[in-house]
Scaffold this active site. Structure first.
Site, PDB file in Angstrom:
ATOM      1  N   ARG A   1      14.425   2.960   1.395  1.00 23.24           N
ATOM      2  CA  ARG A   1      13.544   3.038   2.574  1.00 23.24           C
ATOM      3  C   ARG A   1      13.532   4.450   3.152  1.00 23.24           C
ATOM      4  O   ARG A   1      12.504   4.945   3.597  1.00 23.24           O
ATOM      5  CB  ARG A   1      13.982   2.023   3.632  1.00 23.24           C
ATOM      6  CG  ARG A   1      13.745   0.595   3.174  1.00 23.24           C
ATOM      7  CD  ARG A   1      14.311  -0.394   4.136  1.00 23.24           C
ATOM      8  NE  ARG A   1      13.542  -0.450   5.356  1.00 23.24           N
ATOM      9  CZ  ARG A   1      14.006  -0.951   6.500  1.00 23.24           C
ATOM     10  NH1 ARG A   1      15.221  -1.440   6.554  1.00 23.24           N
ATOM     11  NH2 ARG A   1      13.244  -0.970   7.555  1.00 23.24           N
TER      12      ARG A   1
ATOM     13  N   ARG B   1       2.181   4.364   8.904  1.00 23.92           N
ATOM     14  CA  ARG B   1       3.320   4.804   8.097  1.00 23.92           C
ATOM     15  C   ARG B   1       2.871   5.697   6.948  1.00 23.92           C
ATOM     16  O   ARG B   1       3.717   6.182   6.208  1.00 23.92           O
ATOM     17  CB  ARG B   1       4.020   3.583   7.524  1.00 23.92           C
ATOM     18  CG  ARG B   1       5.377   3.281   8.184  1.00 23.92           C
ATOM     19  CD  ARG B   1       5.981   2.112   7.436  1.00 23.92           C
ATOM     20  NE  ARG B   1       7.378   1.940   7.665  1.00 23.92           N
ATOM     21  CZ  ARG B   1       7.907   1.042   8.497  1.00 23.92           C
ATOM     22  NH1 ARG B   1       7.129   0.291   9.244  1.00 23.92           N
ATOM     23  NH2 ARG B   1       9.216   0.918   8.576  1.00 23.92           N
TER      24      ARG B   1
HETATM   25  P1  AMP Z   1      10.113  -2.256   9.992  1.00 26.02           P
HETATM   26  O1  AMP Z   1      10.490  -3.514  10.682  1.00 26.02           O
HETATM   27  O2  AMP Z   1       9.115  -1.415  10.758  1.00 26.02           O
HETATM   28  O3  AMP Z   1      11.300  -1.447   9.527  1.00 26.02           O
HETATM   29  O4  AMP Z   1       9.317  -2.690   8.662  1.00 26.02           O
HETATM   30  C1  AMP Z   1       9.950  -3.447   7.642  1.00 26.02           C
HETATM   31  C2  AMP Z   1       9.169  -3.294   6.343  1.00 26.02           C
HETATM   32  O5  AMP Z   1       7.836  -3.815   6.497  1.00 26.02           O
HETATM   33  C3  AMP Z   1       8.970  -1.857   5.835  1.00 26.02           C
HETATM   34  O6  AMP Z   1      10.079  -1.356   5.108  1.00 26.02           O
HETATM   35  C4  AMP Z   1       7.719  -2.019   4.963  1.00 26.02           C
HETATM   36  O7  AMP Z   1       8.036  -2.592   3.711  1.00 26.02           O
HETATM   37  C5  AMP Z   1       6.895  -3.037   5.758  1.00 26.02           C
HETATM   38  N1  AMP Z   1       5.975  -2.364   6.709  1.00 26.02           N
HETATM   39  C6  AMP Z   1       6.028  -2.419   8.070  1.00 26.02           C
HETATM   40  N2  AMP Z   1       5.037  -1.691   8.603  1.00 26.02           N
HETATM   41  C7  AMP Z   1       4.338  -1.158   7.566  1.00 26.02           C
HETATM   42  C8  AMP Z   1       3.226  -0.285   7.464  1.00 26.02           C
HETATM   43  N3  AMP Z   1       2.606   0.192   8.547  1.00 26.02           N
HETATM   44  N4  AMP Z   1       2.798   0.062   6.220  1.00 26.02           N
HETATM   45  C9  AMP Z   1       3.403  -0.412   5.116  1.00 26.02           C
HETATM   46  N5  AMP Z   1       4.464  -1.213   5.135  1.00 26.02           N
HETATM   47  C10 AMP Z   1       4.939  -1.590   6.349  1.00 26.02           C
END
Ligand code: AMP
Ligand code: ADP
Length: 214
Positions: free
Chosen positions: A171, A88
């Protein structure tokens, strides 16, 4: 086959990654799911990650990178994987490249699921997640058979805390500032493939299968 899913939060990365994992018999590795499981189980990592996640911010790179690289050592990764939500940031992408280079390997495809911000806000508002198994639905675009109940495990469906409208906006901003630069990063490597993520999920999947091969 090693695949990265790119795209804004709510673009449909998880939905497509799940279908890819099934068709190509590779594991779906979602860092978001890993963090949510840690939060649910009350681990130290979960406690640290929760503050960032609830604020719509990224979890610091040092809490993410080793976690993912370690996951690759598991047996189910020997034929590849589909990464959803990782990398990310550019430092995460570089760490991934270096870890793979060290074993003479590389990412095969970075698939960008393109969805404009207006659609994202609508999607996140309707997203429902199962507290039991983490499966994702949408009240309009992908409803469950019985309202409020997961089709897969019968668990209760909830709105994720970070899908509340005010968090969605942070986000999206974080996505544009920190994650979108990965599109150029993978374009320069010649492995970027883009698909229109605004069409029906089955049609998005068809476009992805054309890229990956049947
Ligand atoms: P997601 O389910 O992929 O939308 O992830 C939910 C949240 O988890 C994100 O908004 C971040 O806060 C955290 N997160 C997930 N993957 C990452 C990553 N690769 N790097 C940093 N934060 C992450
Ligand atoms: P991401 O993993 O990128 O955050 P999800 O796969 O969880 O996104 O999808 C976000 C929401 O949008 C979910 O509620 C999902 O059911 C819905 N969705 C996914 N793909 C589509 C699509 N092509 N059309 C309409 N809704 C979709």
């Amino acid at each position: 086959m090693k695949i990265i899913m790119l795209g804004a939060p709510g673009a449909g990365k998880g939905t497509q990654a799940k279908m890819i994992a099934e068709k190509y018999s590779i594991p779906h590795i979602s860092t978001g799911d890993i963090f949510r499981a840690n939060i649910k189980n009350g681990t130290e990592l979960g406690k640290k990650a929760k503050t960032f996640i609830d604020a719509g911010q990224l979890v610091p790179d040092e809490l993410v990178v080793d976690l993912v690289i370690d996951r690759f050592k598991e047996d189910d990764c020997k034929n590849g994987y589909v990464l959803d939500g990782f990398p990310r940031t550019i430092p995460q992408a570089e760490a991934l490249d270096n870890a793979l280079k060290a074993i003479g390997d590389k990412v095969d495809f970075a698939i960008d699921v393109e969805v404009p911000d207006e659609n994202i806000v609508r999607r996140m508002g309707g997203r429902r997640a199962c507290v039991g198994c983490g499966a994702t639905y949408h009240v309009v675009y992908n409803p469950t058979k019985e309202e409020g109940t997961c089709d897969t495990c019968g668990g209760e469906l909830i709105v994720r805390d970070d899908d509340k409208p005010e968090t969605v906006l942070s986000r999206l901003e974080v996505y544009h500032n920190q994650t979108q630069p990965l599109i150029d990063y993978y374009k320069e490597q010649g492995i970027l493939k883009s698909v229109d993520g605004t069409v029906d999920m089955k049609d998005v999947f068809k476009a992805i299968v054309e890229i990956l091969g049947a």
